[in-house]
Scaffold this active site. Structure first.
Site, PDB file in Angstrom:
ATOM      1  N   CYS A   1       0.813  -1.225   0.000  1.00 17.88           N
ATOM      2  CA  CYS A   1       0.000   0.000   0.000  1.00 17.88           C
ATOM      3  C   CYS A   1       0.843   1.270   0.000  1.00 17.88           C
ATOM      4  O   CYS A   1       0.333   2.364  -0.242  1.00 17.88           O
ATOM      5  CB  CYS A   1      -0.949   0.013   1.195  1.00 17.88           C
ATOM      6  SG  CYS A   1      -2.032  -1.403   1.205  1.00 17.88           S
TER       7      CYS A   1
ATOM      8  N   HIS B   1      -3.002   7.410   3.029  1.00 14.91           N
ATOM      9  CA  HIS B   1      -3.465   6.127   2.490  1.00 14.91           C
ATOM     10  C   HIS B   1      -4.799   5.797   3.148  1.00 14.91           C
ATOM     11  O   HIS B   1      -4.969   5.941   4.357  1.00 14.91           O
ATOM     12  CB  HIS B   1      -2.426   5.043   2.800  1.00 14.91           C
ATOM     13  CG  HIS B   1      -2.916   3.650   2.531  1.00 14.91           C
ATOM     14  ND1 HIS B   1      -3.572   3.309   1.370  1.00 14.91           N
ATOM     15  CD2 HIS B   1      -2.866   2.517   3.281  1.00 14.91           C
ATOM     16  CE1 HIS B   1      -3.893   2.020   1.414  1.00 14.91           C
ATOM     17  NE2 HIS B   1      -3.483   1.517   2.566  1.00 14.91           N
TER      18      HIS B   1
ATOM     19  N   ASN C   1      -9.985   0.037   0.744  1.00 19.38           N
ATOM     20  CA  ASN C   1      -8.528   0.112   0.700  1.00 19.38           C
ATOM     21  C   ASN C   1      -8.040  -0.310  -0.687  1.00 19.38           C
ATOM     22  O   ASN C   1      -8.066  -1.492  -1.016  1.00 19.38           O
ATOM     23  CB  ASN C   1      -7.949  -0.806   1.789  1.00 19.38           C
ATOM     24  CG  ASN C   1      -6.432  -0.785   1.819  1.00 19.38           C
ATOM     25  OD1 ASN C   1      -5.781  -0.261   0.913  1.00 19.38           O
ATOM     26  ND2 ASN C   1      -5.868  -1.377   2.859  1.00 19.38           N
TER      27      ASN C   1
HETATM   28  O1  UT7 Z   1      -3.441  -1.074   3.780  1.00 18.78           O
HETATM   29  C1  UT7 Z   1      -2.663  -1.413   4.857  1.00 18.78           C
HETATM   30  C2  UT7 Z   1      -2.996  -2.659   5.505  1.00 18.78           C
HETATM   31  N1  UT7 Z   1      -4.251  -2.921   6.093  1.00 18.78           N
HETATM   32  C3  UT7 Z   1      -4.812  -2.229   7.100  1.00 18.78           C
HETATM   33  O2  UT7 Z   1      -4.455  -1.130   7.400  1.00 18.78           O
HETATM   34  C4  UT7 Z   1      -5.888  -2.864   7.886  1.00 18.78           C
HETATM   35  C5  UT7 Z   1      -5.612  -2.720   9.349  1.00 18.78           C
HETATM   36  N2  UT7 Z   1      -6.604  -3.340  10.206  1.00 18.78           N
HETATM   37  C6  UT7 Z   1      -7.885  -2.951  10.249  1.00 18.78           C
HETATM   38  O3  UT7 Z   1      -8.339  -2.095   9.507  1.00 18.78           O
HETATM   39  C7  UT7 Z   1      -8.746  -3.568  11.318  1.00 18.78           C
HETATM   40  O4  UT7 Z   1      -7.931  -4.333  12.150  1.00 18.78           O
HETATM   41  C8  UT7 Z   1      -9.911  -4.449  10.780  1.00 18.78           C
HETATM   42  C9  UT7 Z   1     -10.966  -3.561  10.143  1.00 18.78           C
HETATM   43  C10 UT7 Z   1      -9.375  -5.465   9.791  1.00 18.78           C
HETATM   44  C11 UT7 Z   1     -10.558  -5.188  11.936  1.00 18.78           C
HETATM   45  O5  UT7 Z   1     -10.975  -4.293  12.942  1.00 18.78           O
HETATM   46  P1  UT7 Z   1     -10.597  -4.566  14.465  1.00 18.78           P
HETATM   47  O6  UT7 Z   1     -11.317  -3.545  15.237  1.00 18.78           O
HETATM   48  O7  UT7 Z   1      -9.107  -4.587  14.565  1.00 18.78           O
HETATM   49  O8  UT7 Z   1     -11.238  -5.960  14.736  1.00 18.78           O
HETATM   50  P2  UT7 Z   1     -10.524  -7.329  15.213  1.00 18.78           P
HETATM   51  O9  UT7 Z   1      -9.703  -7.898  14.118  1.00 18.78           O
HETATM   52  O10 UT7 Z   1      -9.882  -7.108  16.545  1.00 18.78           O
HETATM   53  O11 UT7 Z   1     -11.793  -8.243  15.422  1.00 18.78           O
HETATM   54  C12 UT7 Z   1     -12.825  -7.938  16.384  1.00 18.78           C
HETATM   55  C13 UT7 Z   1     -13.931  -8.947  16.217  1.00 18.78           C
HETATM   56  C14 UT7 Z   1     -13.448 -10.388  16.146  1.00 18.78           C
HETATM   57  O12 UT7 Z   1     -14.412 -11.183  16.798  1.00 18.78           O
HETATM   58  P3  UT7 Z   1     -14.176 -11.683  18.310  1.00 18.78           P
HETATM   59  O13 UT7 Z   1     -12.906 -12.476  18.279  1.00 18.78           O
HETATM   60  O14 UT7 Z   1     -14.065 -10.429  19.123  1.00 18.78           O
HETATM   61  O15 UT7 Z   1     -15.402 -12.474  18.572  1.00 18.78           O
HETATM   62  C15 UT7 Z   1     -13.467 -10.705  14.677  1.00 18.78           C
HETATM   63  O16 UT7 Z   1     -13.635 -12.073  14.411  1.00 18.78           O
HETATM   64  O17 UT7 Z   1     -14.628  -8.715  14.969  1.00 18.78           O
HETATM   65  C16 UT7 Z   1     -14.660  -9.928  14.219  1.00 18.78           C
HETATM   66  N3  UT7 Z   1     -14.624  -9.591  12.799  1.00 18.78           N
HETATM   67  C17 UT7 Z   1     -15.712  -9.274  12.106  1.00 18.78           C
HETATM   68  N4  UT7 Z   1     -17.016  -9.230  12.444  1.00 18.78           N
HETATM   69  C18 UT7 Z   1     -17.881  -8.861  11.484  1.00 18.78           C
HETATM   70  C19 UT7 Z   1     -13.537  -9.475  11.990  1.00 18.78           C
HETATM   71  N5  UT7 Z   1     -13.920  -9.115  10.771  1.00 18.78           N
HETATM   72  C20 UT7 Z   1     -15.265  -8.981  10.816  1.00 18.78           C
HETATM   73  C21 UT7 Z   1     -16.236  -8.617   9.859  1.00 18.78           C
HETATM   74  N6  UT7 Z   1     -17.530  -8.567  10.243  1.00 18.78           N
HETATM   75  N7  UT7 Z   1     -15.902  -8.295   8.595  1.00 18.78           N
END
Ligand code: UT7
Length: 326
Positions: free
Chosen positions: A113, A253, A283
């Site tokens: 990215c 970004h 993204n």
């Molecule tokens: O371009 C450069 C690279 N990429 C990025 O910059 C992405 C960086 N990361 C992010 O944007 C965020 O970490 C995400 C949007 C991917 C995820 O958000 P988060 O607040 O960090 O959530 P998390 O990964 O800590 O997950 C929280 C919960 C989990 O469930 P449990 O374990 O708490 O029950 C996940 O399984 O949300 C769950 N989850 C979802 N639920 C509904 C993860 N993805 C989803 C989803 N829909 N799409």
């Protein structure tokens, strides 16, 4: 002193739109979760037969038109992409031919990215040294092609688009003032695609194991990303004798609205001076800064004399920042 100045910008996104509601029919997610956690409402994705160079050519054509140039005016093409049409030749080569930039050399830069800042830095260096007068910088991705649409952790984020900026040499005291590039390979396995390279060339087994899709440890990427974003922005501003209050527009970004907000808070940059379009595009990797800049210019958000800050980070990790006087 010769500087590289952006004299035209352009962007293009494929016609096909995927909404959060569409994704909620494919994986266990919801519009509410996606909007709350990422700020994304919809994204564009390529159709069957469409590839990264198709998007790149459209964005580049618009940038050339707005710069008032013809393809033969271009001396060099630098493309940031993680999703080339094929492993080789490069997207730059394909774009060079399809646009008719007959005099231009070309190269692809793989910095995930951060490919936007890396390609801009490359173009700017060639212009500043006097080697080339006009460079076409492009960021283009078809990230949906390496997205596992059964993995809700990535498929709600990644998307497709292209953006471009034409650089021209100027003796005026404006244009790109400084660029910083960073990388730290310690974090390689937080965001990567295991299959299809020399480590794991494509076989039936790699396909069955879904190794040709991007893998991401989202929340770990999140934390490092906020820190890198803020550090890169602060460092480039300080070294050039500026503070956040001097910045007219920050074009970051577009990975996640929460990352942008958290980084801006650390740098003390109010959100009304930040260009955000992640809600409409998701993204788009190396394309996102160029797309956002093209939209900001088109919307009249950048005026002559403005100090414009850009920053990007991505898999690798690779990240960087650029500072421009418009
Ligand atoms: O371009 C450069 C690279 N990429 C990025 O910059 C992405 C960086 N990361 C992010 O944007 C965020 O970490 C995400 C949007 C991917 C995820 O958000 P988060 O607040 O960090 O959530 P998390 O990964 O800590 O997950 C929280 C919960 C989990 O469930 P449990 O374990 O708490 O029950 C996940 O399984 O949300 C769950 N989850 C979802 N639920 C509904 C993860 N993805 C989803 C989803 N829909 N799409």
């Amino acid at each position: 002193m010769t500087r590289a100045r952006i004299i035209g910008t352009g962007c293009y996104a494929p016609k096909r739109v995927l909404t959060n509601a569409d994704l909620a029919r494919m994986v266990d997610t919801s519009d509410e979760w996606i909007v709350q956690r990422s700020g994304i409402r919809q994204r564009h994705i390529v159709d069957d037969g469409e590839a990264t160079s198709d998007l790149a050519v459209r964005a580049a054509q618009q940038a050339l038109e707005r710069a008032g140039l013809v393809p033969e005016d271009i001396d060099f093409i630098a493309v940031g992409t993680t999703t080339p049409d094929m492993l080789f030749p490069s997207v730059g080569n394909i774009v060079q031919h399809r646009l008719g930039c007959r005099r231009a050399g070309s190269v692809d830069l793989l910095a995930a990215c951060a490919g936007s800042i890396y390609s801009l830095a490359t173009g700017a260096q060639f212009v500043q040294t006097g080697k080339y007068r006009r460079v076409l910088c492009i960021g283009a991705e078809s990230l949906s092609r390496i997205t596992d649409f059964t993995d809700r952790g990535t498929c709600v984020l990644l998307a497709d688009a292209a953006g471009a900026a034409v650089l021209e040499a100027t003796e005026e005291d404006r244009g790109i003032l400084d660029v910083d590039l960073y990388s730290d390979g310690r974090y390689w396995d937080l965001l990567y695609m295991p299959g299809g390279g020399s480590r794991h060339p494509a076989t039936h087994e790699t396909v069955d194991a879904r190794m040709h899709y991007a893998k991401m440890k989202g929340s770990e990427v999140f934390k490092v990303a906020v820190r890198m974003f803020a550090d890169a922005a602060e460092r480039i501003l300080a070294r050039n004798g500026f503070t956040a209050s001097d910045v007219s527009l920050f074009v970051p970004h577009q990975a996640n609205l929460r990352i942008i907000e958290a980084a801006c808070k650390r740098v003390a940059l109010p959100m009304d001076r930040v260009y955000v379009n992640v809600d409409r595009y998701g993204n788009t990797g190396a394309a996102s800064v160029y797309v956002a800049l093209a939209e900001a210019v088109e919307a009249g958000r950048v005026a002559r004399g403005d100090l414009v800050l850009m920053a990007a980070f991505g898999g690798g990790f690779a990240w960087g920042a650029a500072l421009m006087r418009w």
